[in-house]
Enzyme design. Structure first.
Site, PDB file in Angstrom:
ATOM      1  N   TYR A  19       0.873  -1.182   0.000  1.00 22.39           N
ATOM      2  CA  TYR A  19       0.000   0.000   0.000  1.00 22.39           C
ATOM      3  C   TYR A  19       0.906   1.226   0.000  1.00 22.39           C
ATOM      4  O   TYR A  19       1.485   1.575   1.030  1.00 22.39           O
ATOM      5  CB  TYR A  19      -0.877  -0.075   1.241  1.00 22.39           C
ATOM      6  CG  TYR A  19      -1.970   0.946   1.387  1.00 22.39           C
ATOM      7  CD1 TYR A  19      -2.058   2.071   0.579  1.00 22.39           C
ATOM      8  CD2 TYR A  19      -2.940   0.787   2.367  1.00 22.39           C
ATOM      9  CE1 TYR A  19      -3.075   2.989   0.737  1.00 22.39           C
ATOM     10  CE2 TYR A  19      -3.958   1.701   2.538  1.00 22.39           C
ATOM     11  CZ  TYR A  19      -4.019   2.801   1.730  1.00 22.39           C
ATOM     12  OH  TYR A  19      -5.021   3.714   1.905  1.00 22.39           O
ATOM     13  N   LYS A  69      -1.093  -1.031  -4.327  1.00 24.91           N
ATOM     14  CA  LYS A  69      -2.195  -0.054  -4.313  1.00 24.91           C
ATOM     15  C   LYS A  69      -1.529   1.306  -4.316  1.00 24.91           C
ATOM     16  O   LYS A  69      -0.791   1.625  -3.380  1.00 24.91           O
ATOM     17  CB  LYS A  69      -3.035  -0.254  -3.052  1.00 24.91           C
ATOM     18  CG  LYS A  69      -4.037   0.840  -2.752  1.00 24.91           C
ATOM     19  CD  LYS A  69      -4.653   0.581  -1.381  1.00 24.91           C
ATOM     20  CE  LYS A  69      -5.804   1.513  -1.056  1.00 24.91           C
ATOM     21  NZ  LYS A  69      -5.484   2.918  -1.057  1.00 24.91           N
TER      22      LYS A  69
HETATM   23  N1  LIG Z   1      -7.934   4.919   1.250  1.00 21.35           N
HETATM   24  C1  LIG Z   1      -8.782   3.843   1.474  1.00 21.35           C
HETATM   25  C2  LIG Z   1      -9.112   2.989   0.315  1.00 21.35           C
HETATM   26  C3  LIG Z   1      -8.917   3.627  -0.954  1.00 21.35           C
HETATM   27  O1  LIG Z   1      -7.916   4.118  -1.307  1.00 21.35           O
HETATM   28  C4  LIG Z   1      -8.287   2.962   2.562  1.00 21.35           C
HETATM   29  O2  LIG Z   1      -7.096   2.738   2.698  1.00 21.35           O
HETATM   30  O3  LIG Z   1      -9.134   2.490   3.284  1.00 21.35           O
END
Ligand SMILES: N[C@@H](CC=O)C(=O)O
Length: 302
Positions: free
Chosen positions: A140, A168
């Protein structure tokens, strides 16, 4: 019937529910289960709990376990991903093991600490998580929040050498408005590996973001029927969900003017899920912001 179209982990429309809170401040597991089941019934490919929309870093280990188990039960056999980000490697490993024991199908990690990390620290941190369980891991990347920005080459190396299967990434940043997905794919191709290249940021996804293997979105967990229709249009190259896209874009745009958790919790309430106010220090939406969202909810296409 639930329809999943993903060819592997972290593909398709990935919905990130808020973690609703009861009046006593504890996670409201029934409300969470409703969000999880609602997203999957509408056609989301997976849900991710305890990420930023789910305020994952605000819950202790036992609360996290309750949240994950409630989500897994509500998801039936559909995949539940769990964000395990924490400022120490020890906790990340514990959270990862706990999540997999509770039925998580995949783990997300946004490496962070008090100050920005460097590649060697991130590598050791991510490897420790990957070595702790057999679950696929999604990196992420949150450069604006963590001060650390994943390079495409380093991502490709993690994919080659660990159980990282996905990234992500923000769909757009001031420093790189477009082209990120292409750069990540090029690095993967030159290392001869494959992984899911996923994007986030609702306004960009709903507008003209580059094609991506996955859309990661908190809003999709609150308005899943509309989001699934828009994602399907994007994948199929059709334009059936014009009104849904326009409405979602207006909601997403309004949310950008609010504190992220406060806006999502208020929207959840207005759409019928009791969510309470987020835990401090996150601020609840102001009365004026709730009014804006209420007007938008009233315009929801039927
Ligand atoms: N920012 C959100 C999801 C989309 O980006 C998260 O991390 O929950």
């Amino acid at each position: 019937m639930r329809v999943t179209s993903h060819p592997g982990p972290f593909h398709g429309l990935l919905a990130y529910p808020v973690t609703p809170l009861a009046a006593d401040g504890a996670p409201d597991l029934r409300a969470l289960a409703d969000l999880v089941a609602g997203a999957l019934d509408a056609g989301a490919d997976a849900v991710t709990v305890l990420a930023s929309s789910g305020a994952g870093t605000s819950f202790d280990r036992s609360e996290r376990d309750l949240v994950v188990r409630a989500a897994v039960a509500a998801a039936a056999s559909a995949p539940v991903h769990v964000a395990v980000s924490a400022p120490t490697t020890r906790d990340v490993v514990r959270f990862g093991r706990d999540a997999v024991d509770a039925g998580a199908a995949g783990l997300l990690i946004a490496p962070f600490a008090y100050g920005p990390l460097v590649d060697d620290e991130v590598e050791a941190h991510v490897r420790a998580l990957c070595d702790a369980t057999a679950a696929p891991v999604c990196f992420y990347n949150k450069p604006l929040q963590t001060g650390y920005d994943l390079t495409p080459e380093f991502f490709a190396r993690l994919v080659r050498e660990t159980t990282v299967h996905a990234v992500k990434d923000p769909a757009t940043l001031p420093a790189r408005p477009r082209g990120r997905a292409a750069a990540l794919r090029a690095a993967l191709a030159s290392s001869d590996v494959t992984a899911s290249v996923g994007l986030s940021m609702d306004v960009a996804l709903l507008d003209d973001a580059e094609a991506a293997d996955a859309w990661h979105t908190g809003l999709a967990a609150l308005a899943p029927v509309e989001y699934v229709a828009v994602r399907r249009d994007r994948v199929d190259g059709t334009e059936h969900a014009v009104e849904a896209r326009r409405w979602l874009l207006a909601v997403a745009t309004a949310l950008t003017a609010m504190r992220p958790l406060g806006g999502l919790h208020a929207l959840a309430e207005l759409l019928g899920t009791p969510a309470g106010a987020p835990r401090g220090p996150a601020l609840a939406a102001t009365r004026a912001q709730v009014d804006v969202l209420r007007d938008l909810v009233a315009q929801r296409p039927t």
